[in-house]
Write a protein that holds these residues in place. Structure first.
Motif, short mmCIF file in Angstrom:
data_model
loop_
_atom_site.label_atom_id
_atom_site.label_comp_id
_atom_site.label_asym_id
_atom_site.label_seq_id
_atom_site.Cartn_x
_atom_site.Cartn_y
_atom_site.Cartn_z
N LEU A 39 43.83 41.35 45.80
CA LEU A 39 43.60 39.94 45.49
C LEU A 39 43.66 39.67 44.00
CD1 LEU A 39 40.59 39.16 47.86
CD2 LEU A 39 42.91 38.26 48.08
N SER A 40 44.17 38.48 43.65
CA SER A 40 44.02 37.98 42.29
C SER A 40 42.59 37.46 42.14
CB SER A 40 45.01 36.86 42.01
OG SER A 40 44.71 35.73 42.82
N GLN A 41 42.12 37.31 40.90
CA GLN A 41 40.76 36.84 40.69
C GLN A 41 40.57 35.43 41.24
OE1 GLN A 41 38.07 38.50 39.61
NE2 GLN A 41 36.82 36.67 40.00
N ILE A 42 41.56 34.57 41.05
CA ILE A 42 41.41 33.20 41.53
C ILE A 42 41.35 33.16 43.06
CG2 ILE A 42 43.91 32.71 41.54
CD1 ILE A 42 43.17 29.86 40.59
N ASP A 43 42.14 34.02 43.73
CA ASP A 43 42.09 34.05 45.19
C ASP A 43 40.80 34.69 45.68
OD1 ASP A 43 44.49 32.77 45.35
OD2 ASP A 43 45.67 34.56 45.83
N GLY A 49 33.68 32.79 46.50
CA GLY A 49 32.85 31.94 45.66
C GLY A 49 33.16 32.11 44.18
N GLU A 50 32.84 31.07 43.42
CA GLU A 50 33.15 31.04 41.99
C GLU A 50 32.47 32.20 41.25
OE1 GLU A 50 32.79 27.98 38.17
OE2 GLU A 50 32.18 27.34 40.18
N GLY A 51 33.25 32.88 40.41
CA GLY A 51 32.73 33.97 39.60
C GLY A 51 32.50 35.28 40.34
N TYR A 52 32.94 35.35 41.59
CA TYR A 52 32.64 36.54 42.41
C TYR A 52 33.33 37.78 41.85
CZ TYR A 52 31.35 39.22 46.52
OH TYR A 52 30.79 40.16 47.35
N GLN A 53 32.63 38.92 41.93
CA GLN A 53 33.16 40.22 41.53
C GLN A 53 33.08 41.19 42.71
OE1 GLN A 53 34.45 40.86 38.32
NE2 GLN A 53 34.18 38.63 38.11
N LEU A 54 34.14 41.96 42.89
CA LEU A 54 34.15 42.96 43.96
C LEU A 54 33.09 44.02 43.72
CD1 LEU A 54 37.99 43.53 44.34
CD2 LEU A 54 36.50 42.32 45.95
#
Length: 220
Positions: A39-43, A49-54
């Motif tokens: 995934l891209s960060q925007i996807d 959700g906004e700002g989500y990190q894996l």
């Protein structure tokens, strides 16, 4: 039964000889790749959700790469597949990698492509806990390939984008042709097959193949 020191030394010497012989042949470990998504960060933020990190579930063989705890659902024209693992870190473009067998219940006709070559490929709907993506392209079956570190490439005279043949022994002994070589100092030596290829030939993670095409030029 006790063995003489002379016999024990012969056994150790023979084992050592065989190990060294293996080092001078282009053997490559096999990694079987199940369906997954990059995934891209925007996807990622659209889905989670906004700002989500894996979050990391486990490291993969290649430094910096990991299987994430997060999964998504793929929805095609005919059906869906749940629990599709996200691999990290995020990339510049979103890409879905599935097997040809996976494509049937989804109702897709997918091409075999090099990773990153997604132009003109089918799209798909991706569902996450916070949102949904409607990808216009990006679904592929990954081309069989070998990740090669520079020292191995130099030793066996391999170049990035070379095409080789790999033989894998076993009950269903197989020769894979059209195997792409990718060379990078970020890679750990490993050949990647998808689950269709591996299951058809009885191959599992950790099995070993040998590069056969141009064998006379692959021994240092």
């Amino acid at each position: 039964m006790l063995y003489s020191r002379e016999f024990q030394k012969k056994v150790v010497d023979e084992v050592t000889r065989r190990i060294k012989a293996l080092e001078n042949e282009p053997y490559v470990p096999i990694g079987v790749s199940n369906r997954h998504i990059h995934l891209s960060q925007i996807d990622l933020e659209t889905l989670f959700g906004e700002g989500y990190q894996l979050t990391k579930m486990r490291d993969l063989k290649h430094p910096g790469n990991f299987a994430a705890n997060e999964t998504v659902t793929l929805v095609g024209p005919k059906g869906e597949i749940t629990g599709v693992r996200i691999l990290g870190p995020v990339r510049s473009e979103t890409q879905v990698e599935i097997s040809i067998t996976d494509s049937f219940p989804l109702g897709l006709s997918i091409p075999v492509r090099d990773s990153g070559n997604i132009a003109g490929t089918p799209g798909i709907i991706v569902k996450g806990p916070k949102g949904t993506l409607d990808l216009k392209e990006g679904v592929i079956a990954a081309r069989r390939h070998i990740h090669v570190p520079p020292e191995f490439a130099e030793k066996f005279q391999l170049k990035d984008r070379d095409i080789v043949t790999v033989e894998i022994d076993g009950e269903r002994k197989t020769i894979f042709e059209n195997v792409l070589i990718r060379v990078s100092d970020k890679f750990v030596l490993e050949m990647h097959l998808d689950t269709d290829e591996a299951n058809a030939c009885g191959i599992k993670n950790g099995d070993v193949g040998i590069i056969r095409k141009g064998q006379e030029n692959l021994c240092p």
